[in-house]
Design a protein around this motif. Structure first.
Motif, PDB file in Angstrom:
ATOM      1  N   VAL A  49      -4.918   5.887   0.993  1.00 37.69           N
ATOM      2  CA  VAL A  49      -4.130   5.132   0.012  1.00 37.69           C
ATOM      3  C   VAL A  49      -4.181   5.510  -1.421  1.00 37.69           C
ATOM      4  N   THR A  50      -3.072   5.731  -2.069  1.00 44.04           N
ATOM      5  CA  THR A  50      -3.068   6.183  -3.367  1.00 44.04           C
ATOM      6  C   THR A  50      -2.673   5.082  -4.541  1.00 44.04           C
TER       7      THR A  50
ATOM      8  N   GLY B 137       0.660   8.563   6.050  1.00 44.83           N
ATOM      9  CA  GLY B 137       1.354   7.344   6.290  1.00 44.83           C
ATOM     10  C   GLY B 137       1.084   7.006   7.787  1.00 44.83           C
TER      11      GLY B 137
ATOM     12  N   GLY C 209       8.591   2.620   0.983  1.00 44.56           N
ATOM     13  CA  GLY C 209       7.709   2.937   0.124  1.00 44.56           C
ATOM     14  C   GLY C 209       6.101   2.795   0.329  1.00 44.56           C
ATOM     15  N   GLY C 210       5.942   2.243   1.718  1.00 43.03           N
ATOM     16  CA  GLY C 210       4.657   1.966   2.346  1.00 43.03           C
ATOM     17  C   GLY C 210       4.446   0.850   3.252  1.00 43.03           C
ATOM     18  N   LEU C 211       3.340   0.500   3.258  1.00 43.50           N
ATOM     19  CA  LEU C 211       3.064  -0.678   4.102  1.00 43.50           C
ATOM     20  C   LEU C 211       2.746  -2.015   3.528  1.00 43.50           C
TER      21      LEU C 211
ATOM     22  N   LEU D 136       0.763  -1.127  -0.202  1.00 41.47           N
ATOM     23  CA  LEU D 136       0.065   0.031  -0.060  1.00 41.47           C
ATOM     24  C   LEU D 136       0.778   1.354   0.035  1.00 41.47           C
ATOM     25  N   SER D 137       0.364   1.958  -0.977  1.00 40.47           N
ATOM     26  CA  SER D 137       1.192   3.295  -1.004  1.00 40.47           C
ATOM     27  C   SER D 137       0.327   4.561  -0.327  1.00 40.47           C
ATOM     28  N   PRO D 138       0.794   5.119   0.800  1.00 36.24           N
ATOM     29  CA  PRO D 138      -0.126   6.229   1.558  1.00 36.24           C
ATOM     30  C   PRO D 138      -0.203   7.417   0.906  1.00 36.24           C
TER      31      PRO D 138
END
Length: 297
Positions: A273-274, A233, A248-250, A226-228
């Motif tokens: 989320v993007t 974030g 880069g995210g989660l 997942l990209s915040p």
């Protein structure tokens, strides 16, 4: 059926190389045969080609016993390393094999053009790269329009472009109705270019099916990257306390049968989320899972 193996068993001096293995290859189907060194892949292929006998079970190659005249006319084999006379040209080498098979010598040009060697057919094979020699081997295998191709590590040593081109040729052959049994350690290629997969471990078939079938059988987790959204974030991490922070995210994981619930859970956080990347278990993950399971058994 291009190939049928039923409860095949083979022993060497008290050592069981294949134990109750069943396998089918239908016309137009590309079947990958995977396994560690010593798993029984080469033994199975030698039996299919009629090079060695088997102890029990049944084997049918294009409806005939392996090694029989009827089977030999319908099966072709391409090994990991082909060897041709370096002083002969590609056209001369293929013409020689056409004579041996009683096929018209005029087919040499068309066969070499089909495997992408039309431009080099009059060059000596000693000047060919490994990929070009493998193409000569494939052209030889295509003599007589075989119904079953047995390929043992055919792309070993080839560069990525040559590998891609080689598999495109195989795709075309399968589309024309040829059954293909392919052994390979290049799992990323097999994952994308075969219809069914059989995994051997210690001479036993430990898994068989499509890639999706094997994913369900292995029951390995699915991962979600997942990209915040900007400045989100911390809020995303708080909303998903079971997710792990990665560059880069989660990273979130779920069981195979919980994918829809997990996606619904992520969708509810769309403002945070993007982007999302879904990563199912790769063939390498599946292969390692079943290989370890077979070794333990």
């Amino acid at each position: 059926m291009a190939l049928t193996l039923s409860h095949l068993t083979k022993r060497f001096d008290g050592v069981t190389a294949l134990n109750d293995v069943s396998l089918t290859v239908e016309p137009g189907q590309r079947v990958a045969l995977l396994g560690h060194n010593g798993a029984g892949k080469s033994t199975l292929m030698k039996i299919v080609l009629g090079l060695i006998p088997f102890d029990s079970g049944e084997v049918s190659v294009m409806g005939a016993p392996p090694g029989s005249g009827a089977a030999r006319t319908q099966v072709a084999y391409l090994p990991e390393n082909v060897a041709f006379h370096p002083a002969l040209t590609g056209a001369e080498m293929l013409t020689y094999y056409l004579r041996l098979r009683g096929e018209p010598e005029s087919q040499a040009t068309a066969l070499l053009e089909r495997v992408g060697l039309g431009h080099a057919m009059n060059r000596r094979i000693g000047t060919y790269s490994k990929g070009m020699r493998q193409r000569v081997g494939l052209a030889q295998a295509l003599i007589g329009r075989p119904g079953l191709l047995v390929l043992d590590e055919p792309t070993s040593g080839l560069d990525p472009v040559s590998r891609r081109s080689f598999y495109e040729l195989l795709d075309g052959l399968a589309a024309e109705g040829a059954g293909i049994l392919l052994s390979s350690h290049a799992l990323t290629e097999v994952e994308a270019r075969t219809d069914r997969i059989t995994i051997l471990s210690q001479g036993v078939r430990v898994a068989e099916g499509t890639l999706n079938d094997l994913r369900r059988q292995a029951a390995l987790p699915v991962s979600y990257l997942l990209s915040p959204a900007p400045q989100s974030g911390a809020a995303l991490a708080e909303a998903l306390p079971d997710a792990a922070a990665v560059p880069g995210g989660l990273m979130l994981t779920s069981a195979q049968d919980e994918k829809m619930q997990t996606l619904a859970r992520i969708s509810a956080l769309s403002g945070l989320v993007t982007d999302i990347e879904i990563m199912p278990p790769s063939l390498e993950d599946i292969y390692s899972h079943f290989g370890a399971k077979g070794a333990a058994a």
